[in-house]
Design a protein around this motif. Structure first.
Motif, short mmCIF file in Angstrom:
data_model
loop_
_atom_site.label_atom_id
_atom_site.label_comp_id
_atom_site.label_asym_id
_atom_site.label_seq_id
_atom_site.Cartn_x
_atom_site.Cartn_y
_atom_site.Cartn_z
N GLN A 291 0.84 -1.20 0.00
CA GLN A 291 0.00 0.00 0.00
C GLN A 291 0.88 1.26 0.00
O GLN A 291 1.22 1.83 1.02
CB GLN A 291 -0.98 -0.05 1.17
N VAL A 292 1.22 1.64 -1.20
CA VAL A 292 2.12 2.76 -1.44
C VAL A 292 1.32 4.07 -1.38
O VAL A 292 0.12 4.08 -1.68
CB VAL A 292 2.83 2.55 -2.80
N ASN A 293 1.97 5.16 -1.01
CA ASN A 293 1.30 6.47 -1.07
C ASN A 293 0.99 6.84 -2.51
O ASN A 293 1.73 6.48 -3.43
CB ASN A 293 2.22 7.57 -0.51
N ALA A 299 9.62 6.39 -5.57
CA ALA A 299 10.44 6.11 -4.38
C ALA A 299 10.42 4.61 -4.07
O ALA A 299 11.47 4.02 -3.76
CB ALA A 299 9.91 6.91 -3.19
N PHE A 300 9.25 4.00 -4.17
CA PHE A 300 9.09 2.58 -3.89
C PHE A 300 9.98 1.75 -4.83
O PHE A 300 10.71 0.85 -4.41
CB PHE A 300 7.61 2.22 -4.03
N TRP A 344 17.40 6.03 2.39
CA TRP A 344 16.25 5.20 2.77
C TRP A 344 15.17 6.07 3.42
O TRP A 344 13.97 5.81 3.25
CB TRP A 344 16.68 4.07 3.70
N GLU A 345 15.58 7.11 4.14
CA GLU A 345 14.60 8.00 4.80
C GLU A 345 13.67 8.62 3.75
O GLU A 345 12.45 8.63 3.89
CB GLU A 345 15.30 9.12 5.60
N GLU A 346 14.30 9.15 2.67
CA GLU A 346 13.50 9.77 1.58
C GLU A 346 12.57 8.74 0.96
O GLU A 346 11.41 9.01 0.68
CB GLU A 346 14.44 10.20 0.43
N ILE A 347 13.12 7.55 0.71
CA ILE A 347 12.35 6.49 0.03
C ILE A 347 11.15 6.07 0.88
O ILE A 347 10.03 5.97 0.37
CB ILE A 347 13.28 5.28 -0.27
N ILE A 348 11.38 5.88 2.17
CA ILE A 348 10.30 5.44 3.07
C ILE A 348 9.25 6.54 3.22
O ILE A 348 8.04 6.28 3.16
CB ILE A 348 10.87 5.01 4.44
N GLU A 349 9.71 7.78 3.36
CA GLU A 349 8.75 8.88 3.55
C GLU A 349 7.87 9.07 2.32
O GLU A 349 6.66 9.20 2.41
CB GLU A 349 9.49 10.19 3.87
N PRO A 648 9.80 12.56 -6.94
CA PRO A 648 9.05 13.83 -7.05
C PRO A 648 8.66 14.40 -5.69
O PRO A 648 8.39 13.65 -4.74
CB PRO A 648 7.80 13.43 -7.84
N ASP A 649 8.63 15.71 -5.61
CA ASP A 649 8.18 16.40 -4.40
C ASP A 649 6.73 16.81 -4.62
O ASP A 649 6.42 17.58 -5.53
CB ASP A 649 9.06 17.64 -4.15
#
Length: 785
Positions: A291-293, A299-300, A344-349, A648-649
């Protein structure tokens, strides 16, 4: 080595597989689920006045519903007959009688009381009609007068001031081709089609990554692949027949993984009506959900690749297919360094998925010899859609999952023959068999024997915006010629769309039914032309399925409710050309449908073979069973390219949500049930996580307001299993929250995702006057009524 050909339909597994059953209770009694048998009985009842013709459409025609390409009751994947609800739902469009004259010629305000569903049920358009400025009713007009009026207007205009659009509603390759040719003959490149608002980014991304904009594999490849990955796709809802292939795949040991913010019930548990075992006991479809944002897919995927590169450091070849990459792929080092730079922080967020879960999927794919990657609108309806799909291609290329059995990339198309729209040239960026490059232009000018307009045509969204340009602007669109479609219910910012449509001097709707957009005023006239369905088209017609199968659908006689004045869509375009440019119109004339197919075979080399399709059941697959077979891609150097991109932001503030749209029981914007039989959601329910409900003290069923600077949506909270921070509303009801003018930079699809705020309705309404300002619409404010 020659191309491998599709082997044709395969036998189904005979043994039942209780391990995949949803429940031993027959027919899912007591569960929220579609009532397929009851719905089918109702559809038969609705078609009772024309049941023989309806039966012939189902048994002899190629489905005008989804893009699976069901011919009669059979397809090219599995032996044995099948029917599906999508096809049944659109059946009545082909069998119903004309709208009663007393309704058709009622005051326009009476007609405007109907919504699109009610308008559709009124019946078919019986004859050409016109409503001039100031007139309260449609009046009957003969074909000659209608066509002369349109042609006379076009003769006086700069071709940059008129635009053509073709929907995907049952339109054949022949109609797309003739429309594309006639538009260029008349001097305009403003021609676009329904794929612009669904899968245009798939084509753009695949061309960029592997050199060809179509599915590289077949549905047969699902059955027995190690992993079938669905990305942002509810295949069982949009194309119910596909669920039958999923069951066969599971019986062969395929793992089905779904990546989607919402744990879609139709991808979780489904009762397949044409499979007795599944119709009784249901089928557990997905083995796992990630369940991705919304907007977190890049990022996933970067997380998956990042873990692969880590695996490679420990054991060379444990994740990357180095032999394949070395032989067939460019850009490996650039992609590797771009992905490794991301934390990993960016990817997870961004993704909303934990590192452990991402690693789990990365390792499953790394250990899978084969995988088929299928995706739909969850990846394409973003402002970074092409980049989304390039990353899916990256995953397949790094593993060598391309160009062979049980492996490949599959944009999962929703509509019958929408794949053919661009391949026939009904697109501002392409011509049949190529892009808008000098070589293709020269080739087509030679074949067509007239000069093509050399300026760049605009995509549908831009042509709609260009309607409100100043009077003297050379690109101010003044006439819009529509083959089907309803922009009020498919485009962002419906208020602006309605205003723009009313600002056109002439609007032509070539269609089989009325919809809400046909009732909007125009400055001079709205002209409605009755089209034939694909089953009425003389000499039959062809459509291209998701897997590149080109099917022949014969003309089906015996319609008891025949619309005497309806004409084949391609014939109407030729008639227009003859009236606008009578001296040279022989260049776009065709004696019959066979002549069109003869020319398509010359215009688009991929379609060599279409000229031999003449009778029911005739089919061929362009490109062979697999594109990029043996790793050789149709690119200048024969190699694929890995595309590095940034995460992407989404500019989402902590208190905001990201919202996207979903389809319920509907076919594109045609709604068939007010309540979705798969999850019990009404059209104004807002799907949200109970976690978010708790944070905002919102109870299930409570009135809530979803708003941003572009619009307001008043609905009801419905708690579902969706990633927190994400919301879903139905399309088109939620389109008021979407701004116009935000397009994906490569393919021009509008962005159907946006940041929003959510409040309880009572709180919002109490504060609205003091704290929330309605958006001013500048265009509307300059109007003096």
């Amino acid at each position: 080595m020659g191309k491998t050909l599709h082997p044709g339909p395969q036998k189904k597994a005979k043994m039942p597989a209780p391990e995949h059953w949803v429940s031993p209770i027959p027919f899912g009694l007591g569960k929220i689920k579609p009532k397929h048998i009851r719905d089918t009985m109702k559809i038969a009842w609705d078609n009772r006045d024309n049941i023989g013709y309806a039966t012939n459409i189902i048994t002899k025609g190629v489905c005008d519903g989804c893009a699976l390409g069901v011919s009669g009751l059979y397809d090219q994947t599995l032996e044995g007959p099948h029917v599906c609800t999508t096809r049944m739902n659109v059946l009545r469009l082909n069998t119903m009688p004309a709208i009663k004259p007393e309704i058709l010629h009622a005051d326009i305000d009476e007609l405007r009381k109907y919504d699109s569903t009610e308008l559709r049920k009124l019946g078919r358009i019986p004859y050409p009609m016109i409503r001039r400025k100031g007139e309260r009713k449609f009046s009957r007009i003969n074909w000659d007068d209608a066509m002369d009026l349109i042609a006379d207007k076009m003769k006086k205009m700069n071709p940059k001031q008129y635009s053509f659009y073709l929907t995907a509603r049952g339109i054949t390759n022949e109609s797309y081709y003739v429309a594309a040719k006639v538009a260029r003959f008349l001097g305009t490149n403003h021609i676009d089609n329904a794929s612009r608002i669904c899968h245009a980014p798939s084509k753009t991304a695949l061309k960029r990554s592997i050199g060809v904009g179509a599915s590289t594999s077949n549905y047969l490849d699902w059955i027995g692949t190690d992993v079938l990955l669905f990305w942002g796709s509810v295949a069982s809802n949009s194309s119910p027949v596909s669920s039958k292939y999923m069951l066969e795949a599971k019986k062969k040991g395929t793992k089905i993984i779904v990546v989607n913010p919402y744990r879609e019930p139709a991808m979780d548990k489904y009762w397949i009506p044409s499979n007795p075992e599944s119709a009784l006991f249901g089928t557990k479809i997905a083995d796992d959900f990630y369940q991705v944002n919304i907007g977190g897919d890049i990022a996933f995927m970067h997380g998956i690749m990042k873990h692969w590169f880590t695996m490679e450091e420990k054991a060379y070849g444990s994740a990357i297919n180095h032999e394949y990459v070395k032989e067939h792929v460019n850009g490996y080092e650039e992609l590797k360094s771009a992905v490794q730079e991301q934390s990993w922080e960016e990817i997870i967020e961004s993704s909303g998925v934990s590192k452990e879960r991402i690693i789990e999927l990365a390792e499953l794919l790394a250990n899978s010899k084969n995988a088929v990657y299928a995706w739909a609108l969850g990846l394409t309806m973003h402002s970074f859609a092409t980049d989304n799909i390039s990353q899916v291609a990256n995953l397949a290329l790094l593993r060598g999952h391309l160009g062979r059995e049980h492996a490949g990339l599959m944009p999962f198309r929703g509509h019958s023959s929408v794949q053919g729209s661009g391949e026939m040239g009904a697109d501002p960026f392409v011509l049949p068999g190529g892009g808008w490059d000098a070589k293709t232009v020269e080739r087509m000018e030679k074949l067509w024997a007239f000069e093509l307009p050399k300026w760049q045509g605009d995509i549908v969204g831009v042509t709609l915006e260009n309607i409100v340009l100043p009077e003297d602007h050379e690109r101010k669109v003044k006439l819009y010629y529509l083959s089907g479609g309803n922009f009020l219910e498919t485009m962002p910012d419906p208020d602006f769309i309605e205003y723009a449509l009313s600002e056109l001097e002439i609007r032509v709707h070539q269609d089989i039914i009325l919809n809400t957009s046909t009732l909007v005023d125009a400055k001079e006239a709205v002209i409605i032309l009755p089209a034939k369905t694909r089953y009425e088209q003389e000499d039959g017609g062809t459509s291209t399925s998701t897997e590149r199968m080109v099917y022949f659908s014969p003309e089906i006689p015996g319609n008891k409710n025949k619309i005497e004045e309806a004409r084949a869509e391609w014939k109407i375009y030729i008639d227009l050309a003859k009236r606008v440019k009578p001296k040279t119109a022989h260049l776009v004339d065709f004696a019959d449908g066979f002549a069109i197919r003869e020319e398509i075979a010359k215009a688009n080399p991929d379609y060599e073979g279409i000229q031999h399709l003449k009778k029911q059941g005739d089919v061929f697959q362009w490109g062979g069973a697999w594109l990029c077979e043996d790793g050789i891609c149709p690119t200048p150097d024969g190699r694929a390219t890995l595309i590095p991109v940034e995460i992407p932001d989404l500019n989402k503030k902590p208190e905001q949500f990201i919202i996207t749209s979903r389809r319920g029981k509907q076919f594109n914007s045609m709604v068939y049930k007010e309540v979705d039989p798969l999850n019990g959601a009404g059209r104004y329910d807002v799907l949200m996580s109970p976690v978010d409900g708790q944070k905002l003290s919102i109870a299930e069923g409570e009135g809530i307001v979803v708003y941003n600077g572009f619009g307001v949506f008043q609905g009801t909270a419905k708690f579902v299993d969706i990633a927190p921070g994400n919301l879903e509303v139905h399309f088109p009801e939620g389109n008021f929250l979407l701004p116009r003018g935000r397009y994906e930079k490569f393919a021009g699809i509008p962005d159907y995702n946006i940041t929003v705020y959510v409040e309880k309705a009572e709180r919002y309404n109490a504060r609205k006057d003091t704290q929330y300002l309605e958006k001013p619409i500048e265009d509307l404010e300059t109007e003096v009524s």
